[in-house]
Design a protein around this motif. Structure first.
Motif, mmCIF file in Angstrom:
data_model
loop_
_atom_site.group_PDB
_atom_site.id
_atom_site.type_symbol
_atom_site.label_atom_id
_atom_site.label_comp_id
_atom_site.label_asym_id
_atom_site.label_seq_id
_atom_site.Cartn_x
_atom_site.Cartn_y
_atom_site.Cartn_z
ATOM 1 N N ARG A 48 35.521 -29.741 54.587
ATOM 2 C CA ARG A 48 34.313 -29.122 55.132
ATOM 3 C C ARG A 48 33.339 -28.900 53.988
ATOM 4 N N PHE A 49 32.155 -29.429 54.135
ATOM 5 C CA PHE A 49 31.116 -29.206 53.127
ATOM 6 C C PHE A 49 30.834 -27.714 53.049
ATOM 7 N N HIS A 50 30.808 -27.169 51.836
ATOM 8 C CA HIS A 50 30.438 -25.762 51.679
ATOM 9 C C HIS A 50 30.070 -25.473 50.230
ATOM 10 N N VAL A 51 29.054 -24.673 50.073
ATOM 11 C CA VAL A 51 28.615 -24.179 48.773
ATOM 12 C C VAL A 51 29.006 -22.709 48.713
ATOM 13 N N THR A 52 30.075 -22.405 47.997
ATOM 14 C CA THR A 52 30.657 -21.065 48.029
ATOM 15 C C THR A 52 29.758 -20.048 47.342
ATOM 16 N N LEU A 53 29.577 -18.904 48.003
ATOM 17 C CA LEU A 53 28.700 -17.845 47.494
ATOM 18 C C LEU A 53 29.440 -16.554 47.162
ATOM 19 N N THR A 54 30.673 -16.386 47.669
ATOM 20 C CA THR A 54 31.446 -15.159 47.425
ATOM 21 C C THR A 54 32.931 -15.491 47.453
ATOM 22 N N ARG A 55 33.745 -14.553 47.042
ATOM 23 C CA ARG A 55 35.170 -14.594 47.337
ATOM 24 C C ARG A 55 35.360 -14.210 48.794
ATOM 25 N N ARG A 56 36.618 -14.200 49.255
ATOM 26 C CA ARG A 56 36.891 -13.735 50.616
ATOM 27 C C ARG A 56 36.538 -12.251 50.713
ATOM 28 N N LEU A 57 35.808 -11.871 51.748
ATOM 29 C CA LEU A 57 35.287 -10.517 51.898
ATOM 30 C C LEU A 57 36.031 -9.743 52.976
ATOM 31 N N THR A 58 36.047 -8.443 52.815
ATOM 32 C CA THR A 58 36.475 -7.581 53.906
ATOM 33 C C THR A 58 35.357 -7.521 54.939
ATOM 34 N N ALA A 59 35.684 -6.998 56.113
ATOM 35 C CA ALA A 59 34.659 -6.875 57.156
ATOM 36 C C ALA A 59 33.507 -5.995 56.682
ATOM 37 N N GLY A 60 33.837 -4.911 55.958
ATOM 38 C CA GLY A 60 32.784 -4.032 55.462
ATOM 39 C C GLY A 60 31.904 -4.701 54.432
ATOM 40 N N GLU A 61 32.516 -5.469 53.531
ATOM 41 C CA GLU A 61 31.733 -6.191 52.524
ATOM 42 C C GLU A 61 30.841 -7.238 53.186
ATOM 43 N N LYS A 62 31.388 -7.954 54.159
ATOM 44 C CA LYS A 62 30.604 -8.970 54.846
ATOM 45 C C LYS A 62 29.382 -8.359 55.536
ATOM 46 N N ALA A 63 29.545 -7.196 56.143
ATOM 47 C CA ALA A 63 28.434 -6.549 56.839
ATOM 48 C C ALA A 63 27.280 -6.253 55.900
#
Length: 226
Positions: free
Chosen positions: A166-181
């Protein structure tokens, strides 16, 4: 000196606003190797959330990092031959997506040429890849992979190729729901309209890692001339 690892990536051109803003978001310019002051995002430690992608630089993976079997010059020659036989093509508009908990720029429309390009990078350079050792295989947690992904890992040294890519340009590590919000609206606003502007895939970017654990930098961009 032969670098420790080589990777084939797509990366925006150095004069593209996406390179500038995306590199600033990550905190490092892979073209120059220089650290960059990141934007402030209230409520999170952006430097910590971007530490992993910062080391790799702003990119989308075509062939993931591999140890060189025959030296850099030979691999570079193979990549140049691939670039010479590949025609440039239009990249669909990009936007910020949640990719299994990571935030990444992804294409907003199917692009068969993009997938064919990634497939060719995997196969055409594979003779130059030193096979993954047991420790590298173990780090991929094969017990958590699908059967197809395990087969790819054994054959190509990476589980997410061909139909799994899957094409993707990564911008973060894996986030928690709170971090993603917090972070998803922040990065979407920070990048603004830049990801969605028309651009072409016109080069293979060779990223090198000089030694284990060192950050990757852009060694060369090979123009597509097919």
């Amino acid at each position: 000196m032969t670098p420790y690892r080589l990777a084939l990536y797509w990366a925006p051109e150095q004069d593209d606003a996406l390179h500038v803003q995306g590199s600033t978001w990550l905190g490092r310019d892979a073209a120059t190797g220089e650290a960059m002051a990141q934007p402030a995002v209230d409520g999170v430690d952006l430097a910590q959330l971007t530490a992993d992608p910062r080391g790799y630089g702003l990119h989308a993976t075509l062939k993931p990092p591999f140890r060189l079997a025959h030296g850099y010059a030979a691999a570079r020659e193979a990549a140049a031959a691939l670039a010479a036989s590949t025609a440039p093509f239009e990249l669909p508009p990009l936007s910020v997506h949640d990719l299994d908990g990571f935030l990444a720029l992804r294409e907003d429309a199917p692009c068969p040429a993009l997938h064919a390009f990634a497939d060719a990078c995997v196969t055409r350079l594979d003779d130059h890849r030193t096979p993954a050792d047991a420790a590298e295989i173990a780090r991929r947690r094969p017990e958590r992979l699908t059967e197809a992904q395990r087969e790819h890992l054994a054959r190509w040294g990476y589980p997410y190729v061909f139909g799994e890519w899957r094409f993707h340009v990564t911008l973060t590590r894996r986030l928690t729901a709170g971090e993603k919000a917090i972070v998803m609206p922040a990065v979407t606003a920070y990048l603004g309209d830049v990801p969605g502007v028309p651009r072409r895939v016109s080069a293979i970017s060779l990223f090198v890692q000089p030694s284990p654990g060192a950050p990757f930098t852009i060694a060369e961009r090979l123009p597509l001339r097919g």
